[in-house]
Design an enzyme around this catalytic site. Structure first.
Site, PDB file in Angstrom:
ATOM      1  N   HIS A  47       3.723  -0.439  -2.015  1.00  0.00           N
ATOM      2  CA  HIS A  47       3.933  -1.519  -2.964  1.00  0.00           C
ATOM      3  C   HIS A  47       5.025  -2.435  -2.433  1.00  0.00           C
ATOM      4  O   HIS A  47       5.758  -2.092  -1.502  1.00  0.00           O
ATOM      5  CB  HIS A  47       4.424  -0.987  -4.313  1.00  0.00           C
ATOM      6  CG  HIS A  47       3.596   0.092  -4.920  1.00  0.00           C
ATOM      7  ND1 HIS A  47       2.747  -0.140  -5.979  1.00  0.00           N
ATOM      8  CD2 HIS A  47       3.503   1.420  -4.657  1.00  0.00           C
ATOM      9  CE1 HIS A  47       2.166   0.994  -6.343  1.00  0.00           C
ATOM     10  NE2 HIS A  47       2.607   1.953  -5.551  1.00  0.00           N
ATOM     11  N   GLU A 129       7.731   1.958  -2.588  1.00  0.00           N
ATOM     12  CA  GLU A 129       8.004   0.547  -2.849  1.00  0.00           C
ATOM     13  C   GLU A 129       8.870  -0.022  -1.736  1.00  0.00           C
ATOM     14  O   GLU A 129       9.872   0.585  -1.349  1.00  0.00           O
ATOM     15  CB  GLU A 129       8.740   0.382  -4.181  1.00  0.00           C
ATOM     16  CG  GLU A 129       7.940   0.793  -5.401  1.00  0.00           C
ATOM     17  CD  GLU A 129       7.121  -0.340  -5.994  1.00  0.00           C
ATOM     18  OE1 GLU A 129       7.082  -1.433  -5.381  1.00  0.00           O
ATOM     19  OE2 GLU A 129       6.531  -0.140  -7.068  1.00  0.00           O
ATOM     20  N   HIS A 165      -1.171  -1.259  -2.887  1.00  0.00           N
ATOM     21  CA  HIS A 165      -1.523  -1.383  -4.301  1.00  0.00           C
ATOM     22  C   HIS A 165      -2.718  -2.320  -4.450  1.00  0.00           C
ATOM     23  O   HIS A 165      -3.565  -2.130  -5.317  1.00  0.00           O
ATOM     24  CB  HIS A 165      -0.302  -1.927  -5.057  1.00  0.00           C
ATOM     25  CG  HIS A 165      -0.267  -1.547  -6.504  1.00  0.00           C
ATOM     26  ND1 HIS A 165       0.727  -1.964  -7.346  1.00  0.00           N
ATOM     27  CD2 HIS A 165      -1.100  -0.794  -7.274  1.00  0.00           C
ATOM     28  CE1 HIS A 165       0.509  -1.492  -8.560  1.00  0.00           C
ATOM     29  NE2 HIS A 165      -0.594  -0.781  -8.549  1.00  0.00           N
ATOM     30  N   ASP A 175       0.039  -6.585  -4.090  1.00  0.00           N
ATOM     31  CA  ASP A 175       1.104  -6.139  -3.192  1.00  0.00           C
ATOM     32  C   ASP A 175       0.634  -4.955  -2.329  1.00  0.00           C
ATOM     33  O   ASP A 175      -0.286  -4.255  -2.720  1.00  0.00           O
ATOM     34  CB  ASP A 175       2.354  -5.746  -4.007  1.00  0.00           C
ATOM     35  CG  ASP A 175       2.083  -4.638  -5.031  1.00  0.00           C
ATOM     36  OD1 ASP A 175       1.153  -4.806  -5.846  1.00  0.00           O
ATOM     37  OD2 ASP A 175       2.803  -3.623  -5.020  1.00  0.00           O
TER      38      ASP A 175
END
Length: 199
Positions: A47, A129, A165, A175
Site C-alpha cells: 500500500h 504500507e 492494493h 495504491d
C-alpha cells in the site's frame, strides 16, 4: 520462500513470534485472529499512505493505526473520524520499518478484496504500507527495507504472491500506484515472475 502452510518455529533469526526484531513496535488495537487453518498466509499486499495526503515525515499515520488521530488536527482527518484500520508494517521515506500488528494476527488493511482466487485478503495476507502518494516515486531506502522485510517474511510464511492494493481491490483502490517500480522489486528479490502482478 517457505514451503509449509503454517508459521514456522522461531530460530535465532529476524522474528520474535510474529514480530520482526528490527522494526519499531507500535502496537495497534486494530487486529483479530486469522481464520481457522486452511488458507496459508501466502500473500504480501503493498500500500501507500501519507497524512495529510502528500505530506511526509509526521506522525499522523502512526496515530491513525493506533486510534489516536485527532480529527480536528487537519480538515482531511474529518474523513477518517472513527476509522479503525491497521497494517502489519509501515516503511517511512527514510526506510525505517515500523510494525503495528503481529504477523500471526489479521491486520485490517485490505478491505473488500480478492486475489489468486480467494476473497477477504486480510485473512491470509501481510500488509505493508509505504509512506508515499499514488503516482509519486518511492525512495531507494524504502525499497531496501521492503526487500529485507519481504525476504524475512518469506522465511516464516509460505509467501507465493505479492501484489498492490490496486490489484486486490481494482476500481476501489489505486495504491501504491504507477510510481511504484515492480520490476525493480522483482529484480532485487529474485523471486519468479509469477509471484508478481501481471500488469
Amino acid at each position: 520462500m517457505a514451503a509449509s502452510t503454517e508459521a514456522l518455529p522461531d530460530a535465532s533469526g529476524p522474528w520474535e513470534g510474529g514480530w520482526h526484531r528490527f522494526a519499531q513496535r507500535l502496537p495497534s488495537p486494530n487486529h483479530g485472529p486469522r481464520p481457522a487453518p486452511g488458507n496459508p498466509v501466502d500473500l504480501i499486499v503493498l500500500h501507500s499512505i501519507s497524512l495529510p495526503p502528500g505530506e511526509f515525515g509526521g506522525t499522523a499515520v502512526q496515530q491513525l493505526f493506533t486510534n489516536r488521530l485527532d480529527p480536528q488536527a487537519h480538515p482531511y482527518y474529518q474523513n477518517l473520524r472513527g476509522l479503525q484500520v491497521s497494517a502489519h508494517f509501515f516503511i517511512t521515506r527514510s526506510g525505517q520499518p515500523q510494525q503495528f500488528v503481529d504477523c500471526d494476527r489479521r491486520a485490517w488493511h485490505a478491505g473488500q478484496s480478492s486475489y489468486r482466487g480467494r476473497g477477504q485478503c486480510n485473512d491470509d495476507s501481510i500488509g505493508i504500507e509505504l509512506e508515499g502518494l499514488e503516482g509519486l516515486r518511492f525512495e531507494p531506502a524504502q525499497y531496501r527495507t521492503l526487500v529485507m522485510l519481504c525476504r524475512d517474511i518469506a522465511l516464516r510464511y509460505p509467501i507465493a504472491h505479492i501484489a498492490g492494493h490496486q490489484h486486490i481491490a481494482p476500481g476501489r483502490k489505486q495504491d501504491p500506484g504507477p510510481g511504484f517500480d515492480w520490476a525493480q522489486l522483482q529484480r532485487a528479490l529474485g523471486w519468479p515472475r509469477h509471484c508478481f502482478p501481471k500488469d
